[in-house]
Motif scaffolding. Sequence first.
Motif, short mmCIF file in Angstrom:
data_model
loop_
_atom_site.label_atom_id
_atom_site.label_comp_id
_atom_site.label_asym_id
_atom_site.label_seq_id
_atom_site.Cartn_x
_atom_site.Cartn_y
_atom_site.Cartn_z
N GLY A 1 0.80 -1.21 0.00
CA GLY A 1 0.00 0.00 0.00
C GLY A 1 0.84 1.26 0.00
N ARG A 2 0.13 2.38 -0.01
CA ARG A 2 0.80 3.67 0.01
C ARG A 2 1.46 3.90 1.35
NH1 ARG A 2 0.12 7.01 -4.03
NH2 ARG A 2 0.81 8.77 -2.79
N GLY A 3 2.56 4.59 1.33
CA GLY A 3 3.25 4.93 2.56
C GLY A 3 3.59 6.40 2.61
N ALA A 4 3.71 6.92 3.81
CA ALA A 4 4.14 8.29 4.04
C ALA A 4 5.43 8.23 4.85
CB ALA A 4 3.07 9.07 4.78
N TRP A 5 6.35 9.09 4.54
CA TRP A 5 7.64 9.09 5.22
C TRP A 5 7.73 10.27 6.18
CZ3 TRP A 5 11.12 5.16 4.30
CH2 TRP A 5 10.80 4.30 3.24
N VAL A 6 8.24 10.02 7.38
CA VAL A 6 8.34 11.06 8.40
C VAL A 6 9.60 10.82 9.23
CG1 VAL A 6 6.96 9.79 10.10
CG2 VAL A 6 7.00 12.29 10.18
N HIS A 7 10.19 11.92 9.73
CA HIS A 7 11.34 11.77 10.63
C HIS A 7 10.88 11.08 11.91
CE1 HIS A 7 13.33 15.03 8.23
NE2 HIS A 7 14.32 14.17 8.40
N LYS A 8 11.78 10.39 12.57
CA LYS A 8 11.44 9.62 13.77
C LYS A 8 11.44 10.51 15.01
CE LYS A 8 13.72 5.70 11.67
NZ LYS A 8 14.85 4.78 11.69
N THR A 9 10.91 11.73 14.89
CA THR A 9 10.85 12.66 16.00
C THR A 9 9.40 13.04 16.29
OG1 THR A 9 11.02 14.60 14.57
CG2 THR A 9 13.10 13.66 15.39
N PRO A 10 9.07 13.23 17.56
CA PRO A 10 7.70 13.64 17.90
C PRO A 10 7.31 14.97 17.25
CG PRO A 10 8.84 12.86 19.86
CD PRO A 10 9.86 12.94 18.76
N ALA A 11 8.27 15.87 17.06
CA ALA A 11 7.97 17.17 16.46
C ALA A 11 7.45 17.01 15.03
CB ALA A 11 9.21 18.06 16.49
N CYS A 12 8.11 16.20 14.23
CA CYS A 12 7.68 16.00 12.84
C CYS A 12 6.34 15.26 12.77
CB CYS A 12 8.74 15.24 12.04
SG CYS A 12 10.10 16.29 11.51
N VAL A 13 6.14 14.28 13.64
CA VAL A 13 4.88 13.54 13.65
C VAL A 13 3.74 14.47 14.07
CG1 VAL A 13 3.61 11.66 14.75
CG2 VAL A 13 5.97 11.32 14.02
#
Length: 90
Positions: free
Chosen positions: A39-51
């Motif tokens: 399926g589709r995926g989204a990429w994010v930094h592993k930091t609470p701020a980015c999430v």
Amino acid sequence: MEPVRTCVGCRARAPRSALLRVVSIDSILVPDERATMPGRGAWVHKTPACVDTALRRRAFVRALRVSGPLDAQTLENRLNGYGNKVNGSK
């Protein structure tokens, strides 16, 4: 040369190994550690701020092309370290 992805939170480009892939399963955001889930995926930094930024901007909804709200509890637990504990270890 390693592939480059864009963080949906801060919109910065980074190597794939520096980001966490997130997929939606039944309106629940699930971290895809090995980046192999379908399926589709989204990429994010592993930091609470980015999430937090991505959730506030509804970036996961747009990137994953889903409608309605998404439950981010599983993703937040993983970032807070709950996903790393095994068999009651501290």
